[in-house]
Design a protein around this motif. Sequence first.
Motif: not given
Length: 136
Positions: A83-94, A121-136
């Motif tokens: 699988g292939d996922f793009t993950i971008l983490a950034g700061d959030w300001f009010k 999205q916030g910390w609980n807004g992302n879900r990634f399904t992965v298979d144990q032992g597989k490379s991403l």
Amino acid sequence: MYSYCDQWQGIQQRRSSWQDGVYGTNCPIPPGGNFTYNMQFKDQIGSFYYFPSLAFHKAAGGYGGIRVLSRPRIPVPFDPPAGDFTILAGDWFKLNHTDLKGILDSGNDLPMPDGLLINGQGWNGNRFTVDQGKSL
């Protein structure tokens, strides 16, 4: 306000390095205008990102991921990933980006962020399904 283009973090370009988006190497893009990048990467594969370099455009949401794939005739020394996922983490300001820009323009540092965004999205807004032992 004129906009300068994005920087392509870590990407080496062949015959198009003037398109790096840094002030002085590109002509500014006028309001309402656009510019199409035609880039040739220098034998690189992998995950990279882009971001604006001027006028606090990054805080207004101007960043993203770039995935550079290998050419089909050039083998890579590993199996294709499961699988292939793009993950971008950034700061959030009010505060909005114009208020944050005002803080910087007054000579002060930005405050601590109010939170973390992952792919916008916030910390609980992302879900990634992965298979144990597989490379991403």
